[in-house]
Every structure is written in structure tokens, then in C-alpha cells.
Design a protein around this motif. Structure first.
Motif, PDB file in Angstrom:
ATOM      1  N   CYS A  92     -42.012  27.940  -9.140  1.00  0.00           N
ATOM      2  CA  CYS A  92     -40.962  28.852  -9.699  1.00  0.00           C
ATOM      3  C   CYS A  92     -39.643  28.755  -9.321  1.00  0.00           C
ATOM      4  N   PHE A 152     -50.475  27.639  -0.322  1.00  0.00           N
ATOM      5  CA  PHE A 152     -49.473  27.598  -1.536  1.00  0.00           C
ATOM      6  C   PHE A 152     -50.300  27.585  -2.935  1.00  0.00           C
ATOM      7  N   CYS A 160     -39.328  25.341  -5.099  1.00  0.00           N
ATOM      8  CA  CYS A 160     -40.791  25.377  -5.362  1.00  0.00           C
ATOM      9  C   CYS A 160     -41.041  24.455  -6.756  1.00  0.00           C
ATOM     10  N   CYS A 212     -43.705  29.400  -0.157  1.00  0.00           N
ATOM     11  CA  CYS A 212     -42.962  29.954  -1.298  1.00  0.00           C
ATOM     12  C   CYS A 212     -42.797  31.440  -1.527  1.00  0.00           C
ATOM     13  N   GLY A 257     -41.768  33.208  -3.534  1.00  0.00           N
ATOM     14  CA  GLY A 257     -42.133  33.655  -5.064  1.00  0.00           C
ATOM     15  C   GLY A 257     -43.397  33.473  -5.433  1.00  0.00           C
ATOM     16  N   CYS A 258     -44.130  32.504  -4.875  1.00  0.00           N
ATOM     17  CA  CYS A 258     -45.416  32.133  -5.364  1.00  0.00           C
ATOM     18  C   CYS A 258     -46.446  32.943  -4.578  1.00  0.00           C
TER      19      CYS A 258
HETATM   20 ZN    ZN Z   1     -42.786  29.336  -6.047  1.00  0.00          ZN
END
Ligand code: ZN
Length: 271
Positions: free
Chosen positions: A249, A179, A246, A266, A268-269
């Protein structure tokens, strides 16, 4: 499962609290929990604990009489230093009485994936589970780390969990490090650039260091040598945080299963 930070926390306490102490008796309560060297158990009587070493998730206690005690905590194991007068808790498989017996090291392990062993110290080098361990993440250099990953199709998380490549990481710290590095856990290792590999190694070290400072993560059974809990579980960013936002984000953390292991990330990340 206790991973590198949890085992390192125990090792540091063992060094501080048991070095120089004499073994009065090595007393298994389940002989089959001692995977090797049960016949040596009387030979360690009166030996003195000289040094405690960690490799990956293994603990080796080196004794003055050239024997070493090896411990692995498996999924649910605990190594506890407690007064000999304390009542024996269920699933205690090994007692190592120290000094005059007023203090003892006890290994508890309800699921029994862990073990203990007694070996002549010279044989430790060739003991399979110890000698086949990969590099320690604190000693591994970035170019070597990148070279280990290059050309492989294996998912990066599975690679990081392989103790023969890099020793000490388990489910918590692979998820947390990936992450932080912004790398999706199922990406093939061969697609990771040299710069990403460098960043990932840094993230692995940072998350491990932060956890050691916090005394490890007490997510399930793990306790420190004195029976208190670690605190790093409060700092997890993705591990077991499915559906929570998260911290970067604010998208919801998701979970997938990779080779039977729950994997938190996550969407998004991590790309
Ligand atoms: Zn994220």
C-alpha cells in the motif's frame, strides 16, 4: 536471534557434512556454557554422529553411543564447522573435534544466551527446554492452531513468540508472517477468526520456507555452518524497515514495542 529457518539451515548442513563422522574430543572452553552433562564429555569420545534433529530453535545431534548433544544458539550464537587449524575466535565456548581433529564444530556466543548440553538420548524427552516445546509450524494443523488461540486476550504476536505453544518463531518471522496475513500484531488472539487463523498458519509456513531456501536471515550475528551469510534479510517486507514504504500500500512501515520486543508492521495493511 537465530529462528527456525536459521536453525533448520544449520541442521541441514550438519546432516550433510557431519553424519557418519567420529568425535575425537568434546572440548568445552567454558565449563559453565555446558548446562548439563559436563561429566559425560569423555563418554562421547569415539562415538559417531548418526542423526541431527531440530525442534523449535534447538539442535540435537544423536550419537551412536546413545548420547545426544543439545545446542541452542541464544541471541548471538553460531555453530561453525571449520578446519581445526583455524585460529580460535574470541567467544568460542565449545570445540567438538571430529575425525582426526582436522575438522571441528565450534560454538561461539558473545552474549552467552545460548548453551550446549550432553544427555543420554533417553533423557532428552524429559529435558525441560526440549520437552516443553510446542508444535512445529510445519506439523501443526489449522484447527488445532485456531483452538490454541481461541478465547485468549493475549496479543497475537506474543502468542506466536511463546515457544510452548508454537516452536521456532522469533521476532523476524512473527512480524513477517503477520504482515503477510494482514493481521495487526497487537490484536487479541481470541478475536482472530478461524479463516484468519488458517491464513496466518499458511503465511507462517510460506515465510519460513522462503527463508530456509535463502539460507535464513543474517540480520545480526547469524552465519551458516560454513560461515557464509543467509540472504533472506533482503526479502523482509516489514522487519527493520521502519519509515520505508510498504510493498503493497506504500504507507510507511511503523514500529511499536510489545512486551519489550520491537514490532514492525504496516498501519495500512494490518488491521
Ligand atoms: Zn501496507
Amino acid at each position: 536471534m537465530p529462528e527456525l529457518p536459521e536453525v533448520e539451515t544449520i541442521v541441514r548442513s550438519l546432516r550433510k557434512l557431519t553424519a557418519g563422522r567420529r568425535i575425537l574430543k568434546y572440548h568445552p572452553l567454558r565449563n559453565d556454557y555446558i548446562h548439563q552433562g559436563l561429566e559425560h564429555r569423555k563418554k562421547v569420545t569415539n562415538s559417531v554422529i548418526q542423526e541431527v534433529e531440530r525442534r523449535g530453535k534447538y539442535i540435537a545431534i544423536h550419537l551412536s553411543n546413545n548420547f545426544s548433544l543439545l545446542h541452542h544458539l541464544g541471541m548471538s550464537g553460531r555453530l561453525l564447522l571449520q578446519p581445526g587449524s583455524d585460529p580460535l575466535e574470541k567467544h568460542t565456548h565449545l570445540r567438538i573435534l571430529l575425525d582426526d581433529g582436522s575438522v571441528e564444530l565450534r560454538q561461539r556466543d558473545p552474549r552467552r544466551f545460548g548453551f550446549a548440553a550432553i544427555l543420554p538420548s533417553v533423557e532428552l524427552k524429559t529435558f525441560v527446554s526440549w520437552s516443553h516445546l510446542g508444535a512445529d509450524p510445519f506439523r501443526l494443523r489449522a484447527p488445532r492452531f485456531y483452538a490454541l488461540m481461541a478465547g485468549r486476550k493475549q496479543a497475537v504476536k506474543s502468542f506466536l513468540l511463546d515457544q510452548r505453544r508454537i516452536a521456532g518463531l522469533g521476532n523476524i518471522y512473527t512480524d513477517e508472517a503477520l504482515f503477510r496475513a494482514g493481521i495487526h500484531p497487537v490484536r487479541p488472539t481470541g478475536q482472530i477468526s478461524s479463516a484468519e487463523a488458517g491464513r496466518l498458519l499458511q503465511c507462517i509456513r510460506t515465510v519460513l520456507r522462503e527463508s530456509i531456501v535463502a539460507g535464513g536471515s543474517s540480520t545480526n550475528d547469524y552465519q551458516r555452518l560454513d560461515g557464509t551469510l543467509g540472504l533472506f534479510q533482503h526479502k523482509h517486507r516489514v522487519y527493520r524497515r521502519v519509515g520505508l514504504p510498504c510493498p503493497i500500500c506504500h504507507r510507511k512501515i511503523e514500529k511499536l514495542v510489545l512486551n519489550g520486543r520491537s514490532t514492525h508492521y504496516c498501519p495500512g495493511c494490518q488491521t
